[in-house]
Design a protein around this motif. Structure first.
Motif, PDB file in Angstrom:
ATOM      1  N   GLU A  68       0.845  -1.191   0.000  1.00 46.49           N
ATOM      2  CA  GLU A  68       0.000   0.000   0.000  1.00 46.49           C
ATOM      3  C   GLU A  68       0.886   1.248   0.000  1.00 46.49           C
ATOM      4  O   GLU A  68       1.964   1.278   0.592  1.00 46.49           O
ATOM      5  N   ASN A  69       0.395   2.302  -0.654  1.00 45.39           N
ATOM      6  CA  ASN A  69       1.210   3.504  -0.843  1.00 45.39           C
ATOM      7  C   ASN A  69       1.713   4.118   0.457  1.00 45.39           C
ATOM      8  O   ASN A  69       2.835   4.627   0.533  1.00 45.39           O
ATOM      9  N   HIS A  70       0.892   4.095   1.521  1.00 49.27           N
ATOM     10  CA  HIS A  70       1.312   4.746   2.765  1.00 49.27           C
ATOM     11  C   HIS A  70       2.528   4.062   3.372  1.00 49.27           C
ATOM     12  O   HIS A  70       3.289   4.689   4.107  1.00 49.27           O
ATOM     13  N   ASN A  71       2.736   2.780   3.049  1.00 48.97           N
ATOM     14  CA  ASN A  71       3.922   2.091   3.570  1.00 48.97           C
ATOM     15  C   ASN A  71       5.202   2.561   2.887  1.00 48.97           C
ATOM     16  O   ASN A  71       6.270   2.562   3.501  1.00 48.97           O
ATOM     17  N   PHE A  72       5.097   2.956   1.624  1.00 46.45           N
ATOM     18  CA  PHE A  72       6.252   3.556   0.953  1.00 46.45           C
ATOM     19  C   PHE A  72       6.634   4.863   1.645  1.00 46.45           C
ATOM     20  O   PHE A  72       7.798   5.136   1.901  1.00 46.45           O
ATOM     21  N   MET A  73       5.611   5.660   1.958  1.00 42.86           N
ATOM     22  CA  MET A  73       5.867   6.929   2.635  1.00 42.86           C
ATOM     23  C   MET A  73       6.516   6.699   3.993  1.00 42.86           C
ATOM     24  O   MET A  73       7.462   7.395   4.363  1.00 42.86           O
ATOM     25  N   LYS A  74       6.005   5.730   4.759  1.00 36.84           N
ATOM     26  CA  LYS A  74       6.559   5.468   6.085  1.00 36.84           C
ATOM     27  C   LYS A  74       7.989   4.941   5.995  1.00 36.84           C
ATOM     28  O   LYS A  74       8.830   5.257   6.855  1.00 36.84           O
ATOM     29  N   THR A  75       8.284   4.146   4.983  1.00 43.93           N
ATOM     30  CA  THR A  75       9.653   3.652   4.799  1.00 43.93           C
ATOM     31  C   THR A  75      10.602   4.813   4.550  1.00 43.93           C
ATOM     32  O   THR A  75      11.670   4.915   5.171  1.00 43.93           O
ATOM     33  N   ILE A  76      10.214   5.707   3.641  1.00 44.61           N
ATOM     34  CA  ILE A  76      11.038   6.872   3.327  1.00 44.61           C
ATOM     35  C   ILE A  76      11.182   7.774   4.553  1.00 44.61           C
ATOM     36  O   ILE A  76      12.285   8.215   4.899  1.00 44.61           O
ATOM     37  N   GLU A  77      10.067   8.028   5.224  1.00 47.67           N
ATOM     38  CA  GLU A  77      10.073   8.921   6.377  1.00 47.67           C
ATOM     39  C   GLU A  77      10.949   8.359   7.499  1.00 47.67           C
ATOM     40  O   GLU A  77      11.645   9.116   8.189  1.00 47.67           O
ATOM     41  N   THR A  78      10.933   7.041   7.678  1.00 42.85           N
ATOM     42  CA  THR A  78      11.744   6.417   8.726  1.00 42.85           C
ATOM     43  C   THR A  78      13.223   6.668   8.494  1.00 42.85           C
ATOM     44  O   THR A  78      13.967   7.014   9.421  1.00 42.85           O
ATOM     45  N   VAL A  79      13.667   6.507   7.249  1.00 46.41           N
ATOM     46  CA  VAL A  79      15.086   6.724   6.938  1.00 46.41           C
ATOM     47  C   VAL A  79      15.451   8.194   7.105  1.00 46.41           C
ATOM     48  O   VAL A  79      16.500   8.527   7.663  1.00 46.41           O
ATOM     49  N   SER A 126       6.239   4.027 -13.842  1.00 45.00           N
ATOM     50  CA  SER A 126       5.548   2.851 -14.353  1.00 45.00           C
ATOM     51  C   SER A 126       5.489   1.762 -13.299  1.00 45.00           C
ATOM     52  O   SER A 126       4.608   0.917 -13.309  1.00 45.00           O
ATOM     53  N   PHE A 127       6.422   1.803 -12.349  1.00 48.17           N
ATOM     54  CA  PHE A 127       6.440   0.819 -11.258  1.00 48.17           C
ATOM     55  C   PHE A 127       5.127   0.819 -10.492  1.00 48.17           C
ATOM     56  O   PHE A 127       4.554  -0.214 -10.197  1.00 48.17           O
ATOM     57  N   LEU A 128       4.602   2.016 -10.171  1.00 51.10           N
ATOM     58  CA  LEU A 128       3.394   2.115  -9.361  1.00 51.10           C
ATOM     59  C   LEU A 128       2.173   1.599 -10.077  1.00 51.10           C
ATOM     60  O   LEU A 128       1.310   1.004  -9.477  1.00 51.10           O
ATOM     61  N   VAL A 129       2.145   1.857 -11.382  1.00 51.81           N
ATOM     62  CA  VAL A 129       1.031   1.335 -12.170  1.00 51.81           C
ATOM     63  C   VAL A 129       0.998  -0.174 -12.051  1.00 51.81           C
ATOM     64  O   VAL A 129      -0.053  -0.799 -11.901  1.00 51.81           O
ATOM     65  N   ALA A 130       2.184  -0.775 -12.104  1.00 47.97           N
ATOM     66  CA  ALA A 130       2.280  -2.224 -11.999  1.00 47.97           C
ATOM     67  C   ALA A 130       1.845  -2.717 -10.629  1.00 47.97           C
ATOM     68  O   ALA A 130       1.195  -3.744 -10.489  1.00 47.97           O
ATOM     69  N   VAL A 131       2.211  -1.977  -9.584  1.00 48.24           N
ATOM     70  CA  VAL A 131       1.808  -2.360  -8.231  1.00 48.24           C
ATOM     71  C   VAL A 131       0.287  -2.389  -8.131  1.00 48.24           C
ATOM     72  O   VAL A 131      -0.301  -3.318  -7.614  1.00 48.24           O
ATOM     73  N   ARG A 132      -0.342  -1.331  -8.638  1.00 47.62           N
ATOM     74  CA  ARG A 132      -1.790  -1.236  -8.531  1.00 47.62           C
ATOM     75  C   ARG A 132      -2.478  -2.349  -9.313  1.00 47.62           C
ATOM     76  O   ARG A 132      -3.568  -2.774  -8.965  1.00 47.62           O
ATOM     77  N   GLY A 133      -1.815  -2.810 -10.387  1.00 43.33           N
ATOM     78  CA  GLY A 133      -2.391  -3.894 -11.162  1.00 43.33           C
ATOM     79  C   GLY A 133      -2.090  -5.259 -10.590  1.00 43.33           C
ATOM     80  O   GLY A 133      -2.560  -6.259 -11.106  1.00 43.33           O
ATOM     81  N   GLY A 134      -1.304  -5.305  -9.543  1.00 49.82           N
ATOM     82  CA  GLY A 134      -0.991  -6.579  -8.926  1.00 49.82           C
ATOM     83  C   GLY A 134       0.227  -7.266  -9.495  1.00 49.82           C
ATOM     84  O   GLY A 134       0.678  -8.272  -8.975  1.00 49.82           O
ATOM     85  N   LEU A 135       0.794  -6.720 -10.582  1.00 51.00           N
ATOM     86  CA  LEU A 135       1.920  -7.367 -11.240  1.00 51.00           C
ATOM     87  C   LEU A 135       3.119  -7.471 -10.330  1.00 51.00           C
ATOM     88  O   LEU A 135       3.712  -8.547 -10.177  1.00 51.00           O
ATOM     89  N   VAL A 136       3.482  -6.359  -9.679  1.00 50.15           N
ATOM     90  CA  VAL A 136       4.644  -6.381  -8.805  1.00 50.15           C
ATOM     91  C   VAL A 136       4.381  -7.257  -7.594  1.00 50.15           C
ATOM     92  O   VAL A 136       5.250  -7.967  -7.117  1.00 50.15           O
ATOM     93  N   GLY A 137       3.150  -7.207  -7.064  1.00 54.11           N
ATOM     94  CA  GLY A 137       2.815  -8.056  -5.940  1.00 54.11           C
ATOM     95  C   GLY A 137       3.054  -9.515  -6.234  1.00 54.11           C
ATOM     96  O   GLY A 137       3.550 -10.266  -5.393  1.00 54.11           O
ATOM     97  N   ASN A 138       2.718  -9.938  -7.449  1.00 51.25           N
ATOM     98  CA  ASN A 138       2.953 -11.317  -7.836  1.00 51.25           C
ATOM     99  C   ASN A 138       4.428 -11.578  -8.089  1.00 51.25           C
ATOM    100  O   ASN A 138       4.980 -12.600  -7.664  1.00 51.25           O
ATOM    101  N   ALA A 139       5.079 -10.639  -8.789  1.00 51.47           N
ATOM    102  CA  ALA A 139       6.490 -10.828  -9.109  1.00 51.47           C
ATOM    103  C   ALA A 139       7.356 -10.839  -7.861  1.00 51.47           C
ATOM    104  O   ALA A 139       8.394 -11.497  -7.808  1.00 51.47           O
TER     105      ALA A 139
END
Length: 217
Positions: A68-79, A126-139
């Motif tokens: 989920e997008n908010h986890n990307f934000m929290k990862t960045i914010e943590t660093v 383009s990475f995010l588009v793939a995430v939303r489509g489930g492609l990255v989740g599967n990969a």
């Protein structure tokens, strides 16, 4: 490790324009890179059990919404929180004042930069588009991308235990390989502090301030 000036230049670029991170993330869905990690993982028989254990953790994390997008934000914010806590208040103000003059305090500063970086990585590539489509989740659960995720997490543990141990409880270390291109200069600066001491870190901060003063006018 890159030179102090190169680390400082990249940090300044991200602070001045978090949107510039898009130039660092094009390799996220690099098929040749994933194939390389897949081959390396196949040959790395000594650590196969550990990697399988990490893959189980990855499956659970994906199932419970780590992408989920908010986890990307929290990862960045943590660093960024770790990085900024190492800055004296005067240096923090000097570095951020030209780009975020109306922002008071470390927390708001980190949140703003993290939010803009997360938006860039998560919505404009383009990475995010793939995430939303489930492609990255599967990969992420199979093949070279899973190996890359695990090896990047292991490398982070080796090179910067503080960052790793802060990310690990929420499984954010599994997302780190996706945001590493943008966060790497901050982590490299922290590595300099850990291995070469505060004076070396202060030198990088001085160069960051000079870069910002030159480019944020």
């Amino acid at each position: 490790m890159r030179s102090y000036s190169e680390i400082a230049r990249r940090i300044a670029k991200i602070i001045i324009s978090p949107e510039s991170a898009i130039g660092f993330v094009h390799g996220i869905l690099s098929v040749p890179k994933d194939i390389g990690y897949l081959a390396y993982g196949f040959l790395d028989t000594d650590n196969r059990y550990q990697r399988e254990t990490e893959k189980i953790r990855m499956v659970r994390a994906v199932r419970y919404g780590i992408l989920e997008n908010h986890n990307f934000m929290k990862t960045i914010e943590t660093v960024l929180n770790i990085f900024n806590k190492k800055l004296p208040e005067s240096r923090l103000n000097a570095i951020y004042s030209k780009t975020m003059a109306s922002v008071a305090g470390r927390t708001l500063t980190n949140s703003l930069i993290a939010g803009r970086l997360a938006t860039t990585i998560a919505q404009r590539s383009s990475f995010l588009v793939a995430v939303r489509g489930g492609l990255v989740g599967n990969a992420l659960l199979i093949g070279g991308m899973a190996e890359r995720c695990i090896y990047t997490s292991e490398k982070l543990l080796k090179n910067n235990p503080e960052v790793y141990n802060t990310l690990r409880p929420q499984n954010y270390d599994l997302l780190y390989f996706l945001v590493e291109p943008a966060l790497n200069p901050f982590v490299e600066a922290l590595n300099v502090r850990r291995t070469q001491g505060q004076p070396a870190f202060d030198k990088i901060l001085e160069l960051v301030e000079k870069e910002i003063n030159t480019n944020a006018r």
